[in-house]
Design a protein around this motif. Structure first.
Motif, short mmCIF file in Angstrom:
data_model
loop_
_atom_site.label_atom_id
_atom_site.label_comp_id
_atom_site.label_asym_id
_atom_site.label_seq_id
_atom_site.Cartn_x
_atom_site.Cartn_y
_atom_site.Cartn_z
N PRO A 1 0.81 -1.23 0.00
CA PRO A 1 0.00 0.00 0.00
C PRO A 1 0.84 1.28 0.00
O PRO A 1 0.47 2.26 -0.65
N TRP A 2 1.97 1.27 0.72
CA TRP A 2 2.83 2.44 0.68
C TRP A 2 3.40 2.66 -0.72
O TRP A 2 3.53 3.79 -1.19
N GLY A 3 3.75 1.58 -1.41
CA GLY A 3 4.24 1.71 -2.78
C GLY A 3 3.18 2.27 -3.71
O GLY A 3 3.47 3.11 -4.58
N MET A 4 1.93 1.82 -3.54
CA MET A 4 0.82 2.36 -4.34
C MET A 4 0.61 3.85 -4.05
O MET A 4 0.36 4.64 -4.96
N PHE A 5 0.72 4.19 -2.78
CA PHE A 5 0.58 5.60 -2.39
C PHE A 5 1.66 6.45 -3.06
O PHE A 5 1.39 7.54 -3.59
N ALA A 6 2.90 5.94 -3.07
CA ALA A 6 4.01 6.68 -3.67
C ALA A 6 3.84 6.80 -5.18
O ALA A 6 4.21 7.83 -5.78
N ASP A 7 3.29 5.77 -5.83
CA ASP A 7 3.07 5.82 -7.28
C ASP A 7 1.95 6.79 -7.65
O ASP A 7 1.95 7.35 -8.75
N LYS A 8 1.00 6.97 -6.74
CA LYS A 8 -0.15 7.82 -7.04
C LYS A 8 0.06 9.27 -6.62
O LYS A 8 -0.24 10.20 -7.36
N TYR A 9 0.59 9.47 -5.42
CA TYR A 9 0.70 10.83 -4.86
C TYR A 9 2.12 11.38 -4.85
O TYR A 9 2.33 12.54 -4.52
N GLY A 10 3.09 10.54 -5.18
CA GLY A 10 4.47 11.03 -5.23
C GLY A 10 5.35 10.42 -4.14
O GLY A 10 4.86 9.93 -3.13
N ARG A 11 6.66 10.48 -4.39
CA ARG A 11 7.62 9.91 -3.43
C ARG A 11 7.77 10.80 -2.20
O ARG A 11 7.88 10.31 -1.08
N LYS A 12 7.77 12.11 -2.40
CA LYS A 12 8.06 13.04 -1.31
C LYS A 12 7.04 12.98 -0.17
O LYS A 12 7.44 12.86 0.99
N PRO A 13 5.72 13.10 -0.43
CA PRO A 13 4.78 13.02 0.70
C PRO A 13 4.83 11.69 1.43
O PRO A 13 4.66 11.64 2.65
N CYS A 14 5.09 10.61 0.69
CA CYS A 14 5.21 9.29 1.31
C CYS A 14 6.38 9.27 2.29
O CYS A 14 6.25 8.80 3.43
N ILE A 15 7.50 9.80 1.86
CA ILE A 15 8.70 9.82 2.71
C ILE A 15 8.47 10.67 3.95
O ILE A 15 8.85 10.29 5.07
N MET A 16 7.80 11.82 3.81
CA MET A 16 7.57 12.72 4.94
C MET A 16 6.68 12.07 6.00
O MET A 16 6.94 12.15 7.20
N ILE A 17 5.62 11.39 5.56
CA ILE A 17 4.71 10.73 6.51
C ILE A 17 5.42 9.62 7.27
O ILE A 17 5.26 9.45 8.49
N ILE A 18 6.22 8.86 6.55
CA ILE A 18 6.93 7.74 7.18
C ILE A 18 7.95 8.23 8.19
O ILE A 18 8.11 7.65 9.27
N LEU A 19 8.66 9.32 7.89
CA LEU A 19 9.61 9.88 8.84
C LEU A 19 8.91 10.31 10.13
O LEU A 19 9.45 10.14 11.23
N LEU A 20 7.70 10.83 10.01
CA LEU A 20 6.93 11.21 11.20
C LEU A 20 6.62 10.00 12.06
O LEU A 20 6.69 10.06 13.30
N SER A 21 6.28 8.88 11.43
CA SER A 21 5.99 7.66 12.19
C SER A 21 7.23 7.15 12.92
O SER A 21 7.13 6.62 14.04
N VAL A 22 8.41 7.31 12.31
CA VAL A 22 9.65 6.91 12.97
C VAL A 22 9.87 7.74 14.24
O VAL A 22 10.26 7.22 15.29
N ILE A 23 9.61 9.04 14.13
CA ILE A 23 9.78 9.93 15.29
C ILE A 23 8.89 9.49 16.45
O ILE A 23 9.34 9.43 17.61
N VAL A 24 7.66 9.15 16.15
CA VAL A 24 6.70 8.81 17.21
C VAL A 24 6.98 7.44 17.82
O VAL A 24 7.17 7.30 19.03
N PHE A 25 7.04 6.41 16.99
CA PHE A 25 7.04 5.05 17.52
C PHE A 25 8.43 4.57 17.97
O PHE A 25 8.51 3.71 18.84
N ASN A 26 9.50 5.13 17.40
CA ASN A 26 10.81 4.75 17.93
C ASN A 26 11.02 5.36 19.32
O ASN A 26 11.66 4.75 20.18
#
Length: 426
Positions: A35-60
């Motif tokens: 699903p993340w790959g589909m999101f990146a193909d549809k909405y772009g690589r940059k927003p996908c990367i930004m959202i994922i970095l936020l999750s790393v900040i919270v859950f790590n």
């Protein structure tokens, strides 16, 4: 950390419980990476990367604050569920570079990941339990004293936050067809678009924005590259899990009796060496020797190197530290070579619109194999510790032997009829 959570009843069981914490991350990533790959193909690589970095900040951060075994498993699982960055990043690297720099681009991604997998344990080795290691800097009453594993887990969100700020200036690469810098990549895509799965000959088909997962699963070149990637991911994850446990375990369990600081030093030196290798040496190696020859050579040399590991337990002092540093550096250089080649083969087997999903499939299957690396009995050091009295390949001998068997399987899969390179690779 598992020892301090007091879930293991005896020392030999620590690796068993640690395996489930490691597996929870990969199981979470297995579910979400496509699903993340589909999101990146549809909405772009940059927003996908930004959202994922936020999750790393919270859950790590939450993982470092874990007070129970189940909290550790849940936070790692949620981090895996929301951390599907590997697929979009690999797609981005193949799109942002010219053809002649593609090996270097993929090398940067895989080397950064390889270095992270080495430096990460080094951070843990130096910064875990800071109140006990550095009492002049951290008191037992501080948050770092009450949560002894929070400091190394807090360093990662800080780095992720810095990466998030840097991403503000990150250019989007999705559908940049009219940019002169993307011309070379477009030519690669044109040459490898829609391979005839039946006889391996290139044929033309529609250029839909979102190719179906079913068509990707029928792409023989892609799936053979992904299979190789999965087999060696199983090997590398098992090795990384085993190495630290083996190095710090007692001599009575056929370990090396090194301290966590010693292991941190070894991994840090390996990380720096891999960085130099992938940025300076490997691009030249790929230019003059191609992809497959260095790949196969790295597998063979890795097998020979791992055969010597069990005998290092007979060494002591400076001799042991020098040899373990050399062995670790070489092993990680071989692993980096293998990973780079697998990623280049995957990204040149599909066109741009397919790369996000293709890398998502790759990471999904790779995550399953990595989860198995944490769960299979023969992949766990705790299993070896309980079988140190066997007559045939006792303890760590059979453990490294099984690692080599995985490499032999992977090596056999690099030959026909299973493996077939794309016309671009040829």
């Amino acid at each position: 950390m598992i020892q301090d959570l007091k879930v293991a009843k005896q020392e030999q069981d620590i690796g068993f419980y640690a395996g489930f914490v490691g597996a929870s991350y990969f199981l979470g990533r297995t579910i979400s990476v496509v699903p993340w790959g589909m999101f990146a193909d549809k909405y772009g690589r940059k927003p996908c990367i930004m959202i994922i970095l936020l999750s790393v900040i919270v859950f790590n951060t939450l993982f470092g604050l874990s007070t129970t075994y189940w909290m550790a498993i849940i936070t790692r699982g949620l981090l895996g569920l929301l951390c599907g960055i590997l697929g979009p990043i690999k797609a981005y690297a193949s799109e942002v570079c010219r053809k002649e720099h593609q090996a270097l681009g993929i090398s940067l991604v895989t080397s950064s990941r390889s270095i992270a997998l080495i430096i990460g344990p080094a951070i843990g080795g130096f910064l875990a339990r800071p109140a006990k290691k550095y009492p002049n800097l951290f008191s037992e009453e501080s948050i770092f004293g009450r949560f002894p594993y929070f400091l190394p887990c807090f360093v990662i969100p800080v780095l992720a936050a810095a990466a998030g700020v840097a991403c503000i200036w990150l250019p989007e690469t999705l559908h940049m067809y009219h940019d002169d810098k993307m011309e070379a990549i477009d030519k690669i895509g044109a040459r490898v678009t829609d391979l005839d799965i039946e006889d391996g000959k290139a044929k033309k088909c529609g250029s839909g924005r979102m190719a179906s997962t079913k068509s990707l699963l029928k792409n023989r070149q892609l799936m053979s590259a992904i299979t190789l990637y999965c087999v060696f991911s199983l090997h590398d994850t098992t090795y990384l899990e085993i190495f630290s446990l083996w190095a710090v375990s007692s001599r009575k369990y056929q370990g090396l009796s090194l301290t966590s600081q010693d292991v941190g030093t070894v991994l840090a030196i390996s990380g720096f060496g891999v960085l130099v290798y992938q940025l300076v040496i490997y691009p030249l190696l790929a230019k003059y020797a191609g992809l497959i020859k260095p790949f196969r050579s790295a597998v063979v040399l890795s097998i020979l190197l791992l055969t010597t590991y069990p005998f290092m337990g007979r060494l002591y002092g400076v001799e042991l530290k020098v040899l373990i540093n050399i062995a670790s550096l070489l092993k990680n250089m071989f692993a980096a070579t293998i990973t780079v080649v697998c990623n280049i083969l995957q990204n040149t087997a599909v066109i741009q619109e397919q790369r996000g999903v293709a890398n998502g499939i790759s990471v999904t299957l790779m995550s399953i194999f990595k989860a198995l690396a944490n769960l299979l009995p023969f992949c766990r050091f705790s299993w070896a510790q309980k079988n140190i009295t066997g007559l045939f390949l006792p303890g760590d001998h059979i453990l490294f032997f099984m690692l080599n068997m995985v490499s032999v399987i992977g090596l056999s899969l690099t030959f026909k009829p299973f493996f077939s390179m794309t016309s671009v690779m040829k």
